[in-house]
Enzyme design. Sequence first.
Site, PDB file in Angstrom:
ATOM      1  N   ARG A  35     -30.883  -6.548   5.500  1.00  0.00           N
ATOM      2  CA  ARG A  35     -31.089  -6.016   6.986  1.00  0.00           C
ATOM      3  C   ARG A  35     -32.457  -5.821   7.220  1.00  0.00           C
ATOM      4  O   ARG A  35     -32.833  -6.957   8.240  1.00  0.00           O
ATOM      5  CB  ARG A  35     -30.350  -5.132   7.289  1.00  0.00           C
ATOM      6  N   LYS A 218      -5.752 -10.239   4.114  1.00  0.00           N
ATOM      7  CA  LYS A 218      -4.407 -10.873   4.767  1.00  0.00           C
ATOM      8  C   LYS A 218      -4.745 -11.430   5.821  1.00  0.00           C
ATOM      9  O   LYS A 218      -6.024 -11.954   6.391  1.00  0.00           O
ATOM     10  CB  LYS A 218      -4.558  -9.499   6.023  1.00  0.00           C
ATOM     11  N   GLY A 374     -18.427 -10.385   5.620  1.00  0.00           N
ATOM     12  CA  GLY A 374     -18.303  -9.290   4.657  1.00  0.00           C
ATOM     13  C   GLY A 374     -17.980  -9.287   3.459  1.00  0.00           C
ATOM     14  O   GLY A 374     -19.860  -9.883   2.822  1.00  0.00           O
ATOM     15  N   GLY A 397     -18.366  -9.423  10.880  1.00  0.00           N
ATOM     16  CA  GLY A 397     -17.632  -9.149  12.278  1.00  0.00           C
ATOM     17  C   GLY A 397     -17.843 -10.201  13.346  1.00  0.00           C
ATOM     18  O   GLY A 397     -17.159 -10.827  14.072  1.00  0.00           O
TER      19      GLY A 397
HETATM   20  P1  AMP Z   1     -11.699 -10.130   3.761  1.00  0.00           P
HETATM   21  O1  AMP Z   1     -11.741  -8.498   4.425  1.00  0.00           O
HETATM   22  O2  AMP Z   1      -9.494  -9.906   4.693  1.00  0.00           O
HETATM   23  O3  AMP Z   1     -11.799 -10.477   3.284  1.00  0.00           O
HETATM   24  O4  AMP Z   1     -11.313  -9.578   2.352  1.00  0.00           O
HETATM   25  C1  AMP Z   1     -11.099  -9.303   1.750  1.00  0.00           C
HETATM   26  C2  AMP Z   1     -10.932  -8.499  -0.373  1.00  0.00           C
HETATM   27  O5  AMP Z   1      -9.971  -9.062  -0.089  1.00  0.00           O
HETATM   28  C3  AMP Z   1     -11.810  -8.258  -1.378  1.00  0.00           C
HETATM   29  O6  AMP Z   1     -11.693  -6.843  -1.236  1.00  0.00           O
HETATM   30  C4  AMP Z   1     -10.538  -8.651  -2.089  1.00  0.00           C
HETATM   31  O7  AMP Z   1     -10.666  -7.619  -3.560  1.00  0.00           O
HETATM   32  C5  AMP Z   1      -9.782  -8.857  -1.854  1.00  0.00           C
HETATM   33  N1  AMP Z   1      -8.255  -9.809  -2.059  1.00  0.00           N
HETATM   34  C6  AMP Z   1      -8.922 -10.807  -2.037  1.00  0.00           C
HETATM   35  N2  AMP Z   1      -7.681 -11.624  -3.389  1.00  0.00           N
HETATM   36  C7  AMP Z   1      -7.003 -10.509  -3.678  1.00  0.00           C
HETATM   37  C8  AMP Z   1      -5.254 -10.249  -3.993  1.00  0.00           C
HETATM   38  N3  AMP Z   1      -5.646 -12.260  -4.380  1.00  0.00           N
HETATM   39  N4  AMP Z   1      -4.553  -9.748  -4.231  1.00  0.00           N
HETATM   40  C9  AMP Z   1      -5.117  -8.050  -3.790  1.00  0.00           C
HETATM   41  N5  AMP Z   1      -6.162  -8.349  -2.287  1.00  0.00           N
HETATM   42  C10 AMP Z   1      -6.850  -9.673  -2.434  1.00  0.00           C
END
Ligand code: AMP
Length: 416
Positions: A35, A218, A374, A397
């Site tokens: 950064r 999620k 991220g 974000g």
């Molecule tokens: P996000 O911050 O929503 O982009 O999510 C990123 C996170 O999703 C990372 O820490 C990954 O380890 C997790 N992730 C990706 N695929 C899976 C999965 N199949 N089961 C659990 N966590 C996951």
Amino acid sequence: MQNIDTYDFTGKKAIVRVDFNVPLNENFEITDDTRIRAAMPTLKKVLAGGGSLIIMSHLGRPKKVDPKFSLKHIQAHVSECLGVPVKFADDCQKAQEQVAALKPGEALLLENLRFYAEEEGKPRGLAEDATDEEKKAAKAVVKESQKEFVKTLASYADCYINDAFGTAHRAHGSTALIAKYFPEDKMFGYLMEGEIKAIDNVLKNAQRPFTAIIGGSKVSSKLAVLENLLDKVDNLIIGGGMGYTFIKAQGGRIGDSLHEDDLMPNALEILAKAKEKGVNVYLSVQTLIADAFSADANTQIVPSNEIPDGWEGVDAGPKSLARWKDVIMNSKTILWNGPVGVFEIDKFAQGTLEIAKDLAEATEKGAYTLVGGGDSVAAVTKMGFAKKVSYVSTGGGAMLEALEGKDLPGIAAIRG
Ligand code: AMP
């Protein structure tokens, strides 16, 4: 609004909001200076143009003056990167004398803006059982004193530059409110310009076919992004943990995979809307499953809708990856947000690595590729592909909110 390339900085004092919110280790050493380096073209431009710099940023989330979060920890490194000794103001609201003494070519770094509640404009130290009335009253007080806080910062300079994309989604004192004091002398820095152009390249001027790859954990955190993208993309690849909610909603067996039951109706709605709009959705057809969430777990590869109980999906299987690669290679614009597996564990990182490789290959073939948000940024960087895609966003974000179609306050304040 001005343009940093054509603005005459001669003899001017420029107050620049940067995002120097860098990670520090327990000895307060910087562990990743991306950064800081990202802001250098803007800072150097001001100095080379005959101006002087007042640099302001936040660091961490202090709730009061706290030496742990002092920007003094990074003063030496900023000096080194900038190539001039950077002075330091211990209090961002009491820098008048140091500012007055600044000569062209010199730079002053202000102490952490978030030592003041006024930067965020949110009350601090409220009792846990404070009533809504009390909260409202405290907010009104801080909003009132925020005006003086911002006015003081503005009084330091002749022009304002916002180069802090990482906080562009926040309507804080230094990221948005200050801009009104510089109606004729406000502009984006180079990093902001790059980020805005990257967003426009996918959301406004995408070459078709346009494919978005959305992964991560999620559905809930990506729902608004998915909805906004449905109006823009030709293909939507949904992977990672969030994919299992879609698969379960369609009647698949997902074993113990991550999912959100309450969002199954939303998932079905997204699939229905996609059909209506002629967007092709590519869910995972094959999954690497594990019997535990750890590196020494047993694994097998199964169809994504036939995951036995006691097992969970942790990465995309080869058939999913082959199908997705086909889509990626036939696209002219590709946006990637979110890993397609638990990439933090090497054994489950293959799918995410393949996506990074596919994006690099597509870029070489002439596609425009943007990696934003991220964890997918961490993934391409970890895997050494950051320089092989068209653009890697610096804002998690902020990028997510831009992809949701929101007007970011930090951008609107400069344009408005
Ligand atoms: P996000 O911050 O929503 O982009 O999510 C990123 C996170 O999703 C990372 O820490 C990954 O380890 C997790 N992730 C990706 N695929 C899976 C999965 N199949 N089961 C659990 N966590 C996951």
